[in-house]
Design a protein around this motif. Structure first.
Motif, PDB file in Angstrom:
ATOM      1  N   SER A 257       0.819  -1.220   0.000  1.00  0.00           N
ATOM      2  CA  SER A 257       0.000   0.000   0.000  1.00  0.00           C
ATOM      3  C   SER A 257       0.856   1.274   0.000  1.00  0.00           C
ATOM      4  O   SER A 257       0.329   2.367  -0.162  1.00  0.00           O
ATOM      5  CB  SER A 257      -0.989   0.016   1.166  1.00  0.00           C
ATOM      6  N   TYR A 258       2.160   1.147   0.132  1.00  0.00           N
ATOM      7  CA  TYR A 258       3.013   2.328  -0.029  1.00  0.00           C
ATOM      8  C   TYR A 258       3.140   2.732  -1.487  1.00  0.00           C
ATOM      9  O   TYR A 258       3.650   3.787  -1.813  1.00  0.00           O
ATOM     10  CB  TYR A 258       4.414   2.085   0.562  1.00  0.00           C
ATOM     11  N   LYS A 259       2.694   1.839  -2.358  1.00  0.00           N
ATOM     12  CA  LYS A 259       2.773   2.150  -3.783  1.00  0.00           C
ATOM     13  C   LYS A 259       1.428   2.691  -4.238  1.00  0.00           C
ATOM     14  O   LYS A 259       0.404   2.042  -4.073  1.00  0.00           O
ATOM     15  CB  LYS A 259       3.111   0.865  -4.548  1.00  0.00           C
ATOM     16  N   GLN A 260       1.447   3.882  -4.807  1.00  0.00           N
ATOM     17  CA  GLN A 260       0.219   4.445  -5.372  1.00  0.00           C
ATOM     18  C   GLN A 260      -0.040   3.767  -6.703  1.00  0.00           C
ATOM     19  O   GLN A 260       0.857   3.636  -7.525  1.00  0.00           O
ATOM     20  CB  GLN A 260       0.416   5.954  -5.549  1.00  0.00           C
ATOM     21  N   GLN A 261      -1.275   3.304  -6.903  1.00  0.00           N
ATOM     22  CA  GLN A 261      -1.548   2.493  -8.100  1.00  0.00           C
ATOM     23  C   GLN A 261      -2.236   3.244  -9.228  1.00  0.00           C
ATOM     24  O   GLN A 261      -2.585   2.659 -10.250  1.00  0.00           O
ATOM     25  CB  GLN A 261      -2.371   1.250  -7.730  1.00  0.00           C
TER      26      GLN A 261
END
Ligand code: ADP
Ligand code: ZN
Ligand code: ZN
Length: 662
Positions: A257-261
């Motif tokens: 969830s640290y990665k913006q998708q």
């Protein structure tokens, strides 16, 4: 009259000049309300050039200089500029997405709603004495100077959070602010309470995307103005300007969830590392199962490795992990006799069990035995999932749903069946088998909003459930004191998934969910059902040996030339017809002469695994290089060319650097 160069939230790689007539001095970092097209926008002043490319008579005057906050600081500019270059994203988009929505909406009068919090420092609570490993970790970080990245590796319950809290306390004592980033799902009232209890009288700002607009603006401003000394937030909080920042902590640094998708596809962890290095700060990445990227950095010495090898509460021992080989077994409702027996024992003892099944819904598909019809989504290349509770078939990719048909839509056969098993089916089956037990299901259907999720957590903590059934939502850092049994079913699927990162994620999830068992004074047991008991993943899990498994995976990655031994970017295109998406990617791959970029490899365009979504066909092209600078140079030269490729009007594309999912 001054010329103001302004960044606007637009998908354009350019800035806009306006004229400003304002009695007071102008400074980069102020926000301006400017006319744009037929409306107006809020932009950020980035420069005050002497002249514009446009003749003066074509420059429009800005409508207002907003001075309700101080100018955004140089540090904010640096971070946004780095993100813009690194992710090939327009500067204006990056800068404005970093602001709370309330600060980028044109509106006439602005209330000033800040009241400085003048909390008196209350009596500090009694602290547990740190164990030697914790003390060593705290000392190492406190002794560091300038930019100093640390990887804090410790199993669940080993006392990582305690270390964070000590480090935060140390930062506060030095008059600095601390930023703690947590995964989406971990930002719970329990965490907030733990922090507020530890630091009574200290202003804490909480930042996440589900906050109401006004609250988010208030928290952000408190952080930006230095009133809040501790800032706790999810990935978007990484952009918050903090005038006296002294420490960054990233909990569960491996969490996806640290990665913006969507939009700018950034990694908050990676940006935090940049931020720490550019502002010369210590940064602590914590995890029981670090990302392989971070682990490799710790092995090579780029990050300092700190380890907590024991559980902090001495009585809480690591749970025993048992593998149950289900190959020649008659499973009842998907559960082995061993697991059933273990649940029964917990019920008798008044303890909690958790059954982990990472698939929500009742069953993954509905199918007709007569003609072979399966419930496919009409918009996506995916099956519609059976949701029996509300009698729907639902696509988990686009959200499209229909009523469950009574008979097969193709042949009229009434004998249609759900195939496979999701959390709802497991829940229903457990309810039948253990009618006396209170069963609680936790997945994205039962916890749609943060509120619902918090209510469920409350129930669990209050002891309102004997058996928990759930997806990875249940795996994340929560402390359930009476939970002594964890069962994992259906985990094998991820072993052979097409996504080569799936095993890494599975290991992290199982390790995390196993960590739920036996945290307090009760010993824990974990039962994993598998048809592949000899897989190294399970062996390492049984031995609680993340380093061994990480070494195995890293060696595989090295041999296969996968990250972190290579650097990747993904160009994706979507269009009503696959041929158009592929044609765009083909054109893209011919844009730059390969001989200028000998270290950059472009793969052939291929349809994505989920090849149709929302009625659009999707394809991707992987770009790879053994060296990050070469990849970056290529991307910087490539991106402007991509914008000039003529495709059909409904074609859309985006570039993702360091893609996580394939
Ligand atoms: P993690 O973040 O690694 O899961 P926590 O910091 O939450 O671990 O610690 C797990 C439990 O152990 C918590 O209940 C915490 O209060 C307790 N704990 C942590 N450090 C100590 C210590 N040094 N002495 C006693 N208890 C501790
Ligand atoms: Zn049929
Ligand atoms: Zn769909």
């Amino acid at each position: 009259m001054a010329i103001a160069r302004v960044a606007l939230d637009l998908p354009l790689h350019r800035l806009f000049d306006y004229l400003v007539e304002d009695g007071e001095p102008l400074e980069p970092g102020l926000r301006l309300r400017v006319p744009f097209g037929r409306g107006e926008k809020i932009g950020i002043l980035v420069a005050l050039p002497d002249s514009s490319e446009l003749p003066p008579e074509q420059l429009k005057p800005a409508l207002e200089v907003l001075r309700d906050t101080p100018p955004l600081p140089p540090e904010f500019f640096r971070l946004c500029e780095f993100a813009s270059n690194y992710y090939q994203a327009p500067q204006g988009e990056v800068m404005l997405q970093a602001l709370p929505p309330g600060l980028k909406k044109p509106r006439a009068a602005r209330r000033r709603q800040l009241k400085p919090k003048t909390g008196k420092p209350a009596a500090a609570p009694a602290l547990p004495a740190l164990n030697p490993e914790q003390a060593q970790a705290v000392a190492a970080v406190c002794a560091s100077q300038g930019y100093a990245p640390f990887l804090l590796h410790g199993v669940t319950g080993s006392g990582k959070t305690e270390v964070y809290l000590r480090l935060i306390a140390a930062a506060l004592e030095q008059g600095r602010q601390a930023l703690l980033l947590v995964p989406e799902i971990n930002l719970t009232p329990q965490l907030e309470a733990r922090i507020r209890n530890r630091f009574p009288g200290v202003a804490v700002a909480m930042l996440h995307s589900e906050l109401a607009e006004a609250a988010r603006e208030r928290e952000w401003k408190a952080a930006f103005l230095g009133e809040a000394r501790i800032v706790v937030g999810t990935r978007l909080a990484v952009f918050t300007p903090l005038p006296e920042l002294g420490l960054i902590v990233i909990d569960e640094e491996h969490d996806p969830s640290y990665k913006q998708q969507d939009g700018m596809r950034y990694s908050a962890r990676d940006l935090a590392i940049y931020r720490a290095s550019s502002s010369r700060l210590p940064i602590v990445l914590g995890s029981a199962t670090p990302s392989l990227e971070s682990w490799a950095h710790a092995q090579s010495g780029r990050y300092t490795l700190l380890r907590l090898q024991e559980r902090a509460v001495t009585a809480a021992r690591l749970p025993t992990i048992r593998l149950v080989d289900t190959r020649r077994m008659n499973l009842d409702g998907g559960l082995s006799p061993q697991l059933l027996e273990a649940i029964r024992k917990r019920l008798e003892a008044g303890e909690q069990s958790l059954i982990f099944l990472n698939r929500r819904g009742y069953a993954p598909v509905l199918s007709c035995t007569a003609c072979g019809w399966v419930s496919r989504c009409s918009r996506c290349a995916a099956n519609m999932v059976v949701h029996l509770k509300d009698q729907r078939l639902r696509c988990h990719h686009c959200g499209f749903e229909v009523r469950i048909p009574r008979a097969c839509p193709t042949c009229g056969n009434q004998d249609i069946h759900p195939f496979g098993r999701g959390t709802q089916r497991l829940e229903a089956w457990l309810a039948e088998t253990f009618p006396q037990a209170r069963i609680l299901r936790v997945d994205r259907d039962s916890a749609k909003s943060r509120k619902q999720w918090e209510a469920l957590l409350e129930q669990i903590h209050g002891g309102a459930a004997d058996i928990l059934v759930g997806t990875q939502m249940l795996a994340k850092g929560h402390d359930f004191p009476r939970l002594t049994l964890v069962g994992a079913v259906g985990a094998d699927a991820a072993l052979f998934a097409a996504d080569w990162r799936a095993p890494e994620r599975l290991f992290a999830q199982l390790m995390q969910v196993a960590g739920r068992a036996g945290r307090a004074d009760l010993p824990g047991e974990v039962i994993i059902q598998t048809e592949y008991p000899d897989q190294p993943l399970y062996g390492a899990l049984q031995a609680h040996d993340y380093p061994r498994y990480a070494a195995t995976l890293l060696e595989q990655r090295r041999q296969a030339g996968f990250p972190p031994y290579t650097f990747q970017a993904m160009l994706r295109a979507e269009a009503p017809h696959m041929a158009d998406a592929i044609a765009f990617l083909q054109a893209a791959s011919g844009l730059l002469p390969p001989e200028h970029y000998p270290d950059v490899l472009l793969y052939d365009p291929v349809p994505m695994r989920l090849s149709r979504l929302w009625s659009l066909e999707r394809a991707q092209l992987l770009v790879e290089s053994p060296a990050r600078p070469q990849l970056q140079a290529f991307l910087s030269a490539w991106r402007p060319g991509l914008e000039s490729i003529k495709g059909p009007s409904r074609l859309r594309w985006h570039l993702e650097v360091d893609p996580l999912e394939f």
